[in-house]
Design a protein around this motif. Structure first.
Motif, PDB file in Angstrom:
ATOM      1  N   LEU A 120       0.825  -1.211   0.000  1.00 21.10           N
ATOM      2  CA  LEU A 120       0.000   0.000   0.000  1.00 21.10           C
ATOM      3  C   LEU A 120       0.856   1.257   0.000  1.00 21.10           C
ATOM      4  O   LEU A 120       0.525   2.247  -0.676  1.00 21.10           O
ATOM      5  CB  LEU A 120      -0.933   0.000   1.216  1.00 21.10           C
ATOM      6  CG  LEU A 120      -1.908   1.176   1.310  1.00 21.10           C
ATOM      7  CD1 LEU A 120      -2.756   1.306   0.044  1.00 21.10           C
ATOM      8  CD2 LEU A 120      -2.810   1.022   2.539  1.00 21.10           C
ATOM      9  N   ILE A 121       1.964   1.238   0.718  1.00 22.70           N
ATOM     10  CA  ILE A 121       2.866   2.398   0.735  1.00 22.70           C
ATOM     11  C   ILE A 121       3.443   2.648  -0.652  1.00 22.70           C
ATOM     12  O   ILE A 121       3.478   3.787  -1.129  1.00 22.70           O
ATOM     13  CB  ILE A 121       3.997   2.181   1.763  1.00 22.70           C
ATOM     14  CG1 ILE A 121       3.441   2.276   3.184  1.00 22.70           C
ATOM     15  CG2 ILE A 121       5.117   3.214   1.568  1.00 22.70           C
ATOM     16  CD1 ILE A 121       4.422   1.833   4.254  1.00 22.70           C
ATOM     17  N   VAL A 122       3.900   1.582  -1.313  1.00 24.37           N
ATOM     18  CA  VAL A 122       4.474   1.730  -2.659  1.00 24.37           C
ATOM     19  C   VAL A 122       3.409   2.231  -3.636  1.00 24.37           C
ATOM     20  O   VAL A 122       3.677   3.125  -4.455  1.00 24.37           O
ATOM     21  CB  VAL A 122       5.068   0.389  -3.136  1.00 24.37           C
ATOM     22  CG1 VAL A 122       5.437   0.461  -4.620  1.00 24.37           C
ATOM     23  CG2 VAL A 122       6.304   0.036  -2.312  1.00 24.37           C
ATOM     24  N   GLN A 123       2.208   1.665  -3.552  1.00 21.35           N
ATOM     25  CA  GLN A 123       1.124   2.115  -4.429  1.00 21.35           C
ATOM     26  C   GLN A 123       0.806   3.592  -4.181  1.00 21.35           C
ATOM     27  O   GLN A 123       0.641   4.375  -5.129  1.00 21.35           O
ATOM     28  CB  GLN A 123      -0.126   1.269  -4.199  1.00 21.35           C
ATOM     29  CG  GLN A 123      -1.258   1.623  -5.174  1.00 21.35           C
ATOM     30  CD  GLN A 123      -2.584   0.971  -4.808  1.00 21.35           C
ATOM     31  OE1 GLN A 123      -2.753   0.446  -3.704  1.00 21.35           O
ATOM     32  NE2 GLN A 123      -3.528   0.993  -5.727  1.00 21.35           N
ATOM     33  N   GLN A 129       3.630  10.589  -6.512  1.00 18.93           N
ATOM     34  CA  GLN A 129       4.723  11.062  -7.361  1.00 18.93           C
ATOM     35  C   GLN A 129       4.183  11.617  -8.685  1.00 18.93           C
ATOM     36  O   GLN A 129       4.800  12.480  -9.301  1.00 18.93           O
ATOM     37  CB  GLN A 129       5.711   9.924  -7.651  1.00 18.93           C
ATOM     38  CG  GLN A 129       6.543   9.491  -6.454  1.00 18.93           C
ATOM     39  CD  GLN A 129       7.667  10.457  -6.136  1.00 18.93           C
ATOM     40  OE1 GLN A 129       7.470  11.488  -5.503  1.00 18.93           O
ATOM     41  NE2 GLN A 129       8.864  10.126  -6.589  1.00 18.93           N
ATOM     42  N   ARG A 130       3.029  11.093  -9.079  1.00 21.36           N
ATOM     43  CA  ARG A 130       2.399  11.541 -10.327  1.00 21.36           C
ATOM     44  C   ARG A 130       1.252  12.520 -10.056  1.00 21.36           C
ATOM     45  O   ARG A 130       0.419  12.758 -10.915  1.00 21.36           O
ATOM     46  CB  ARG A 130       1.896  10.327 -11.121  1.00 21.36           C
ATOM     47  CG  ARG A 130       3.037   9.479 -11.676  1.00 21.36           C
ATOM     48  CD  ARG A 130       2.564   8.091 -12.061  1.00 21.36           C
ATOM     49  NE  ARG A 130       3.632   7.304 -12.651  1.00 21.36           N
ATOM     50  CZ  ARG A 130       4.613   6.724 -11.954  1.00 21.36           C
ATOM     51  NH1 ARG A 130       4.665   6.860 -10.645  1.00 21.36           N
ATOM     52  NH2 ARG A 130       5.557   6.032 -12.574  1.00 21.36           N
ATOM     53  N   ARG A 131       1.229  13.029  -8.814  1.00 18.88           N
ATOM     54  CA  ARG A 131       0.213  14.012  -8.387  1.00 18.88           C
ATOM     55  C   ARG A 131      -1.212  13.462  -8.543  1.00 18.88           C
ATOM     56  O   ARG A 131      -2.139  14.181  -8.919  1.00 18.88           O
ATOM     57  CB  ARG A 131       0.377  15.316  -9.174  1.00 18.88           C
ATOM     58  CG  ARG A 131       1.751  15.951  -9.003  1.00 18.88           C
ATOM     59  CD  ARG A 131       1.839  17.296  -9.685  1.00 18.88           C
ATOM     60  NE  ARG A 131       3.164  17.858  -9.589  1.00 18.88           N
ATOM     61  CZ  ARG A 131       3.673  18.479  -8.521  1.00 18.88           C
ATOM     62  NH1 ARG A 131       2.932  18.606  -7.438  1.00 18.88           N
ATOM     63  NH2 ARG A 131       4.898  18.964  -8.532  1.00 18.88           N
ATOM     64  N   GLN A 132      -1.345  12.158  -8.278  1.00 19.49           N
ATOM     65  CA  GLN A 132      -2.659  11.525  -8.312  1.00 19.49           C
ATOM     66  C   GLN A 132      -3.051  11.182  -6.874  1.00 19.49           C
ATOM     67  O   GLN A 132      -2.638  10.152  -6.335  1.00 19.49           O
ATOM     68  CB  GLN A 132      -2.622  10.262  -9.180  1.00 19.49           C
ATOM     69  CG  GLN A 132      -2.224  10.515 -10.623  1.00 19.49           C
ATOM     70  CD  GLN A 132      -1.979   9.223 -11.392  1.00 19.49           C
ATOM     71  OE1 GLN A 132      -2.193   8.129 -10.874  1.00 19.49           O
ATOM     72  NE2 GLN A 132      -1.537   9.337 -12.636  1.00 19.49           N
ATOM     73  N   SER A 133      -3.821  12.048  -6.255  1.00 23.80           N
ATOM     74  CA  SER A 133      -4.171  11.845  -4.847  1.00 23.80           C
ATOM     75  C   SER A 133      -5.383  10.948  -4.659  1.00 23.80           C
ATOM     76  O   SER A 133      -5.674  10.509  -3.544  1.00 23.80           O
ATOM     77  CB  SER A 133      -4.435  13.194  -4.170  1.00 23.80           C
ATOM     78  OG  SER A 133      -5.476  13.888  -4.843  1.00 23.80           O
ATOM     79  N   ALA A 160       8.960  12.716  -2.218  1.00 24.76           N
ATOM     80  CA  ALA A 160       9.973  12.264  -3.186  1.00 24.76           C
ATOM     81  C   ALA A 160      11.172  11.650  -2.454  1.00 24.76           C
ATOM     82  O   ALA A 160      11.712  10.619  -2.887  1.00 24.76           O
ATOM     83  CB  ALA A 160      10.424  13.424  -4.058  1.00 24.76           C
ATOM     84  N   GLU A 161      11.562  12.260  -1.349  1.00 26.63           N
ATOM     85  CA  GLU A 161      12.691  11.737  -0.579  1.00 26.63           C
ATOM     86  C   GLU A 161      12.328  10.407   0.081  1.00 26.63           C
ATOM     87  O   GLU A 161      13.162   9.497   0.169  1.00 26.63           O
ATOM     88  CB  GLU A 161      13.105  12.751   0.483  1.00 26.63           C
ATOM     89  CG  GLU A 161      13.679  14.046  -0.093  1.00 26.63           C
ATOM     90  CD  GLU A 161      13.902  15.094   0.979  1.00 26.63           C
ATOM     91  OE1 GLU A 161      13.374  14.907   2.101  1.00 26.63           O
ATOM     92  OE2 GLU A 161      14.592  16.082   0.709  1.00 26.63           O
ATOM     93  N   ALA A 192       1.224   3.149  -9.787  1.00 23.31           N
ATOM     94  CA  ALA A 192       0.213   3.967 -10.466  1.00 23.31           C
ATOM     95  C   ALA A 192      -0.106   3.438 -11.864  1.00 23.31           C
ATOM     96  O   ALA A 192      -1.221   3.584 -12.349  1.00 23.31           O
ATOM     97  CB  ALA A 192       0.696   5.414 -10.549  1.00 23.31           C
ATOM     98  N   GLU A 193       0.875   2.848 -12.505  1.00 26.09           N
ATOM     99  CA  GLU A 193       0.679   2.437 -13.899  1.00 26.09           C
ATOM    100  C   GLU A 193       0.600   0.930 -14.092  1.00 26.09           C
ATOM    101  O   GLU A 193       0.544   0.453 -15.216  1.00 26.09           O
ATOM    102  CB  GLU A 193       1.816   3.000 -14.756  1.00 26.09           C
ATOM    103  CG  GLU A 193       1.848   4.532 -14.761  1.00 26.09           C
ATOM    104  CD  GLU A 193       3.018   5.079 -15.547  1.00 26.09           C
ATOM    105  OE1 GLU A 193       3.895   4.280 -15.940  1.00 26.09           O
ATOM    106  OE2 GLU A 193       3.070   6.304 -15.757  1.00 26.09           O
ATOM    107  N   ARG A 194       0.611   0.186 -12.978  1.00 27.42           N
ATOM    108  CA  ARG A 194       0.508  -1.266 -13.127  1.00 27.42           C
ATOM    109  C   ARG A 194      -0.024  -1.881 -11.841  1.00 27.42           C
ATOM    110  O   ARG A 194       0.149  -1.344 -10.737  1.00 27.42           O
ATOM    111  CB  ARG A 194       1.859  -1.885 -13.463  1.00 27.42           C
ATOM    112  CG  ARG A 194       2.816  -1.906 -12.286  1.00 27.42           C
ATOM    113  CD  ARG A 194       3.987  -2.805 -12.524  1.00 27.42           C
ATOM    114  NE  ARG A 194       4.717  -3.088 -11.297  1.00 27.42           N
ATOM    115  CZ  ARG A 194       5.753  -3.906 -11.223  1.00 27.42           C
ATOM    116  NH1 ARG A 194       6.174  -4.499 -12.311  1.00 27.42           N
ATOM    117  NH2 ARG A 194       6.355  -4.117 -10.077  1.00 27.42           N
TER     118      ARG A 194
END
Length: 352
Positions: A120-123, A129-133, A160-161, A192-194
């Motif tokens: 869930l953290i990675v997702q 990162q892609r500004r998709q909240s 980002a860090e 986000a993309e997979r």
């Protein structure tokens, strides 16, 4: 063929001293004192709870197939030993040998939690990162989503860090594993993309046994928990995500853990039984479980050294761990509880 290998491996270790059901309970993670003790004594604890969704009918079908195929021999009801053909097949089937870092008893629960939180953290980081909240979380367990929410609130890094720091920890840790195991783990992560692949999809994609994929994946989780626990300064993020309670408490059932806490406060077995409103033999079961995992367990508080040594020598002389046989030879002054304590303390060690 991963399941037949696991069954034969376990039954070879128990050598007809336990029923065929013992391996089923071990693989599915039954937290009974008997199953925990069996795992310890026969060097099988690393398999504890590693196949929780195993169906009993499927397990019985596998036993029947091994009997029909001449790799198992029934010696009494629901009790089996390997035939010479079964032993030979087990020795030769090294492609099914268990991954080195598989350790279900010590790291199983923490590994499950690590996976839910980390996925869930990675997702979440990937979308942010892609500004998709706004996105649909793949992990819906409310306790996990609440924890992850607090994780981001407590984070000392900018998003980002934080992503870079977590990537670095995972990269360093996974680089220590065989490439196949690391790649399988990464393939299961979602972003986000997979959407990460399931174990079944990975098995189909790679032409592998799904249970083999499952064991390899669990081994990575267990490795990450152990690595983060042993080096929290090097892996601060993974250490906080894993929620590992420590080797001793991780292996105890919740009820035994409560008994252990009261014992540490100086309570006797009888006092604990009264306080918890449990039967004395239930508390004794808990102490056997504690003795399995506490390397500093004070055996002398429960039986004298001469009696403990007599029981231990009987185990070696008779080459058995069967309670009934040991009790017959130990004499009337040795209780089943005392024998079980000695079995727990000296009956066996974990073997990778």
């Amino acid at each position: 063929m991963q399941l037949p290998y696991a069954i034969l491996y376990g039954l070879e270790r128990t050598k007809g001293e336990r029923t065929g059901s013992s391996m089923y309970h071990l693989l599915t993670g039954k937290r009974s004192s008997q199953t925990l003790q069996d795992g310890h004594m026969y060097g099988l604890s690393f398999l504890f709870g590693t196949y929780k969704r195993l169906d009993r009918q499927e397990y019985n079908r596998q036993i029947e197939a091994l009997l029909t195929g001449g790799r198992l021999q029934q010696i009494q009801e629901n009790t089996y030993v390997l035939t010479e053909d079964g032993k030979r097949w087990l020795d030769e089937a090294q492609q099914w040998a268990f991954p080195a870092h598989l350790d279900g008893l010590q790291y199983g629960e923490a590994g499950d939690m690590l996976w839910k939180r980390l996925n869930l953290i990675v997702q979440t980081l990937s979308h942010l990162q892609r500004r998709q909240s706004v996105f649909v979380p793949l992990v819906t367990d409310q306790s996990v989503t609440a924890w992850v929410r607090q994780f981001f609130l407590r984070a000392a890094h900018a998003r980002a860090e934080l992503a870079a720091a977590l990537f670095a920890e995972l990269h360093i840790a996974l680089a220590q594993l065989p490439e196949q195991e690391a790649a399988l783990f990464v393939s299961r992560l979602s972003g986000a993309e997979r959407i990460g692949l399931t174990e079944e999809q990975l098995a189909q994609q790679r032409g592998m046994d799904p249970l083999r994929i499952h064991f390899l994946f669990l081994a990575v989780l267990h490795f990450l928990v152990r690595t983060a626990a042993s080096a929290p300064r090097q892996y601060p993020l993974l250490h906080s995500i894993a929620a590992y309670k420590g080797e001793q408490l991780a292996a105890l059932s919740a009820s035994t853990e409560r008994t252990y806490e009261l014992w540490q406060q100086g309570r006797s077995l009888a006092e604990i039984a009264r306080m918890r409103r449990l039967k004395l033999n239930t508390i004794e079961d808990h102490f056997v479980e504690i003795a399995l995992h506490d390397r500093s367990f004070p055996m002398e508080q429960f039986l004298d050294a001469d009696k403990a040594e007599r029981i231990r020598c009987l185990m070696e002389e008779l080459q058995t761990r069967k309670l009934r046989i040991l009790k017959e030879h130990a004499g009337p002054d040795c209780s089943y509880f005392e024998i079980r304590l000695v079995l727990a303390a000296w009956g066996g060690q974990h073997e990778a």
